[in-house]
Design an enzyme around this catalytic site. Structure first.
Site, mmCIF file in Angstrom:
data_model
loop_
_atom_site.group_PDB
_atom_site.id
_atom_site.type_symbol
_atom_site.label_atom_id
_atom_site.label_comp_id
_atom_site.label_asym_id
_atom_site.label_seq_id
_atom_site.Cartn_x
_atom_site.Cartn_y
_atom_site.Cartn_z
ATOM 1 N N LYS A 104 58.900 -33.535 -11.113
ATOM 2 C CA LYS A 104 60.079 -33.225 -10.278
ATOM 3 C C LYS A 104 59.847 -33.742 -8.858
ATOM 4 C CE LYS A 104 60.350 -28.960 -8.416
ATOM 5 N NZ LYS A 104 60.453 -28.971 -6.947
ATOM 6 N N ARG B 205 60.750 -23.808 6.484
ATOM 7 C CA ARG B 205 60.800 -25.216 6.021
ATOM 8 C C ARG B 205 61.664 -26.087 6.931
ATOM 9 N NH1 ARG B 205 60.949 -25.323 -0.383
ATOM 10 N NH2 ARG B 205 59.987 -27.337 -0.040
ATOM 11 N N ILE C 299 62.586 -29.357 9.543
ATOM 12 C CA ILE C 299 62.405 -30.798 9.333
ATOM 13 C C ILE C 299 62.065 -31.483 10.655
ATOM 14 C CG2 ILE C 299 63.846 -30.997 7.261
ATOM 15 C CD1 ILE C 299 66.095 -32.060 9.120
ATOM 16 N N LEU D 229 59.287 -32.509 11.859
ATOM 17 C CA LEU D 229 58.356 -33.647 11.755
ATOM 18 C C LEU D 229 59.086 -34.900 11.260
ATOM 19 C CD1 LEU D 229 55.237 -31.824 10.239
ATOM 20 C CD2 LEU D 229 55.732 -32.320 12.652
ATOM 21 N N VAL E 62 49.704 -23.096 3.443
ATOM 22 C CA VAL E 62 50.764 -24.111 3.581
ATOM 23 C C VAL E 62 52.116 -23.502 3.940
ATOM 24 C CG1 VAL E 62 52.002 -25.963 2.392
ATOM 25 C CG2 VAL E 62 49.539 -25.664 2.009
#
Ligand code: EPZ
Length: 416
Positions: free
Chosen positions: A22, A121, A123, A125, A326
């Site tokens: 996936k 989460r 974005i 970066l 993480v």
């Protein structure tokens, strides 16, 4: 919401064939937009995530034909239309479409990420990298808009080896003339697979799989054919199923090298793992020891296998510690495991698991993809029946999961 009813895994065994990855399919599907012609992609698993990504590509103007699992993607007339919030919210990997639309159309408008169960989460970066490549970025009303007539090569340092940011920037750089360097890049096998696909289209990429990737872009990428690598997390999940049910399972269509951290931990627990060219066999052991796990970017222990191993550790001998480095909120499976009698204490990103003899079947809920997979594993190692609700989360990432489980002897019933 649908649910599974699962009995203890007493007579499990035989062979299971692993589907395509996936997490390799999603960036490759997005990158297929770069070439005008007909990209032919094989071994793409039929999942809600891959179907949603195809819907997004079609909204962007691609023409997609699904020929019995092989996807033909033609991206001659892309548009920079505003991408819909509800679709982007369903699929975290939607952000991977920024690269091809920015590189080809010079503009993309996409909703900012909503949070998801396992963490914020963001974005940032990704956006920092695109800004370094010359994109003008505007945010407002829950959308982010990126504009750039001609992306420039750049030297980009990622504050964290983000898989998605590495994929997005490597894809954009593949169509950007000159040499782009990504430092502190992610090195997961899915990055290497994407790099192979981009090189097959005509980019020149050196160092994929290491922390420094050099990309020499090509304005005229050509369509190509590509077969996606096997899903190492699906394979690892079946390894944990084999371990907890003390069964002898052969797992086909795998790249054993991609599973090294998982194999090492199972060896530490007392299991024997026999590896062949593209299959792995787990030899059961009656009593297995617990382990300590710290999730890390590849080749460290994968965060996507953390919850599955916590289920296994719940019935191992001794006390084990899991540190999740993480994601900031990836212990949502713990309250559900506690309902099954597990002995787990959480302190921030650390969980301490005291192994017990047997879990007890209960009514539980899948909160996210891998937490749901952990509950299937726990159900197979429990005494009595388990009902897992909200299994849509699980079926996002495991193709034909119920069929595969039944084929190895699991007593499972799915009810809508
Ligand atoms: C990919 O997600 C995978 N998804 C995830 O698998 C996997 O857990 C993750 O990589 C880590 O291996 C796909 O490939 C589709 P990241 P991604 O960017 O790219 C922070 C599964 O179960 N971060 O490496 O989103 C982020 O918040 C899924 O199959 C920033 O702060 O992961 C997280 O804490 C779950 N800013 C950490 O980095 C950014 O701009 C790792 O994220 C980007 C990321």
């Amino acid at each position: 919401m649908s649910h599974y009813t699962i009995q203890p895994g007493t007579n499990i065994g035989g062979t299971v064939n692993i589907s395509g990855s996936k997490n390799s399919s999603l960036p490759i599907l997005a990158a297929a937009l770069l070439a005008d012609g007909n990209n032919i992609l094989s071994n793409i698993p039929n999942l809600s995530d891959t179907r949603n990504m195809c819907e997004l590509l079609s909204l962007a103007g691609a023409n997609i034909v699904n020929d019995n699992g092989t996807l033909h993607i033609n991206s001659r007339n892309l548009t920079d239309k505003k991408l819909p919030l509800e679709l982007v919210n369903k699929l975290r990997a939607s952000f991977l479409i920024i690269a091809p639309l920015l590189a080809k159309c010079g503009k993309v408008r996409i909703p900012l990420p909503g949070g998801c169960q396992i963490g914020a989460r963001p974005i940032d970066l990704h956006l920092k990298g695109f800004s370094a490549m010359g994109a003008k970025i505007k945010q407002g009303h829950g959308y982010v808009e990126l504009k750039c007539n001609k992306l420039q090569p750049a030297k980009i340092y990622l504050d964290f080896p983000s898989v998605g940011a590495t994929e997005n920037l490597m894809t954009a750089a593949s169509m950007t003339e000159g040499e782009t360097i990504i430092e502190n890049a992610a090195g997961e096998p899915e990055i290497v697979d994407l790099s192979s696909f981009l090189c097959e289209m005509g980019a020149e990429i050196i160092g994929a799989g290491t922390d420094t990737i050099k990309i020499i872009g090509n304005k005229n990428l050509k369509s190509t054919q590509h077969t996606v690598i096997p899903d190492r997390i699906e394979a690892g999940t079946f390894m944990a199923i084999s371990a907890i049910t003390k069964s002898n399972l052969t797992i086909n269509n795998v790249i054993p090298d991609h599973l090294k951290p998982v194999t090492a931990k199972l060896n530490e627990m007392g299991f024997t793992i026999n590896e062949n060219a593209n299959s792995i066999e787990i030899v059961p052991c009656e009593k297995f020891k617990t382990v300590d796990i710290k999730t890390l970017p590849y080749p460290g222990f994968p965060t996507d296998m953390q919850s599955q191993f916590m289920s296994l550790m719940s019935v191992a001998d001794g006390t084990g510690v899991v540190i999740e480095t993480v994601f900031e909120n990836r212990f949502l499976h713990v309250p559900e495991l506690l309902r099954m009698g597990a002995k787990i204490k959480i302190d921030g990103r650390t969980a301490v698991i005291d192994g017990i003899k047997k879990l007890s079947g209960a009514k539980v809920r899948a909160t996210d993809l891998r937490a749901g997979a952990a509950l299937v594993i726990a159900a197979l190692g429990a005494q009595g029946e388990t009902e897992i609700d909200e299994i849509e989360h699980i079926e996002r990432g495991y193709e034909d999961f119920e069929k595969k489980l039944t084929s190895i002897g699991v007593s499972i019933k799915k009810e809508i």
